[in-house]
Design a protein around this motif. Sequence first.
Motif, PDB file in Angstrom:
ATOM      1  N   TYR A  37       0.859  -1.175   0.000  1.00 55.71           N
ATOM      2  CA  TYR A  37       0.000   0.000   0.000  1.00 55.71           C
ATOM      3  C   TYR A  37       0.902   1.234   0.000  1.00 55.71           C
ATOM      4  CZ  TYR A  37      -4.161  -2.705   1.404  1.00 55.71           C
ATOM      5  OH  TYR A  37      -5.217  -3.579   1.458  1.00 55.71           O
ATOM      6  N   GLU A  46      -3.783   3.727  -0.247  1.00 57.25           N
ATOM      7  CA  GLU A  46      -4.314   2.968  -1.370  1.00 57.25           C
ATOM      8  C   GLU A  46      -3.504   1.691  -1.596  1.00 57.25           C
ATOM      9  OE1 GLU A  46      -4.086   4.742  -5.272  1.00 57.25           O
ATOM     10  OE2 GLU A  46      -1.952   5.248  -5.075  1.00 57.25           O
ATOM     11  N   TYR A  59      -2.418  -4.804  -9.821  1.00 57.07           N
ATOM     12  CA  TYR A  59      -1.846  -3.476  -9.592  1.00 57.07           C
ATOM     13  C   TYR A  59      -2.910  -2.407  -9.744  1.00 57.07           C
ATOM     14  CZ  TYR A  59       2.423  -6.092 -10.601  1.00 57.07           C
ATOM     15  OH  TYR A  59       3.432  -7.018 -10.584  1.00 57.07           O
ATOM     16  N   VAL A  60      -2.721  -1.326  -8.998  1.00 57.22           N
ATOM     17  CA  VAL A  60      -3.556  -0.158  -9.244  1.00 57.22           C
ATOM     18  C   VAL A  60      -3.191   0.383 -10.630  1.00 57.22           C
ATOM     19  CG1 VAL A  60      -1.924   1.473  -8.190  1.00 57.22           C
ATOM     20  CG2 VAL A  60      -4.379   1.981  -8.197  1.00 57.22           C
ATOM     21  N   ASP A  61      -4.166   0.953 -11.315  1.00 57.04           N
ATOM     22  CA  ASP A  61      -3.945   1.358 -12.705  1.00 57.04           C
ATOM     23  C   ASP A  61      -2.754   2.291 -12.868  1.00 57.04           C
ATOM     24  OD1 ASP A  61      -7.467   1.474 -13.730  1.00 57.04           O
ATOM     25  OD2 ASP A  61      -6.032  -0.175 -13.581  1.00 57.04           O
TER      26      ASP A  61
END
Length: 120
Positions: A37, A46, A59-61
């Motif tokens: 995070y 996040e 993965y986060v974009d």
Amino acid sequence: QVQLVESGGGLVQAGGSLRLSCAASGSIFRINRMRWYRQAPGKQRELVAGFNSAGTPNYVDSVKGRFTISGDNAKNMVYLQMNSLKPEDTAVYYCNAEIVRTNWGRGDYWGQGTQVTVSS
């Protein structure tokens, strides 16, 4: 007791790379999940990267194609390779793990965080 300890943060110029490491230690029977995070100043924490139930990295974009999560189950470690860093990646990065302890208790654990600062 269980501990998570992150390392590898620092100051880097935009376009540079860093590799974060997280080591889990203590009375560990099994690690169910390890994730990364981050929390930037004034923003909510996040989820950056983790593994789904099939073991596939997610993965986060905003970091797709630049960050890579990997793990070493034998060493109870997880890594985050961060390439092509951008100033907006500046944040404190935290390791998180769901761990079953040797006394069969289960807990959600966090490391102390490691600062990543990307200068423009």
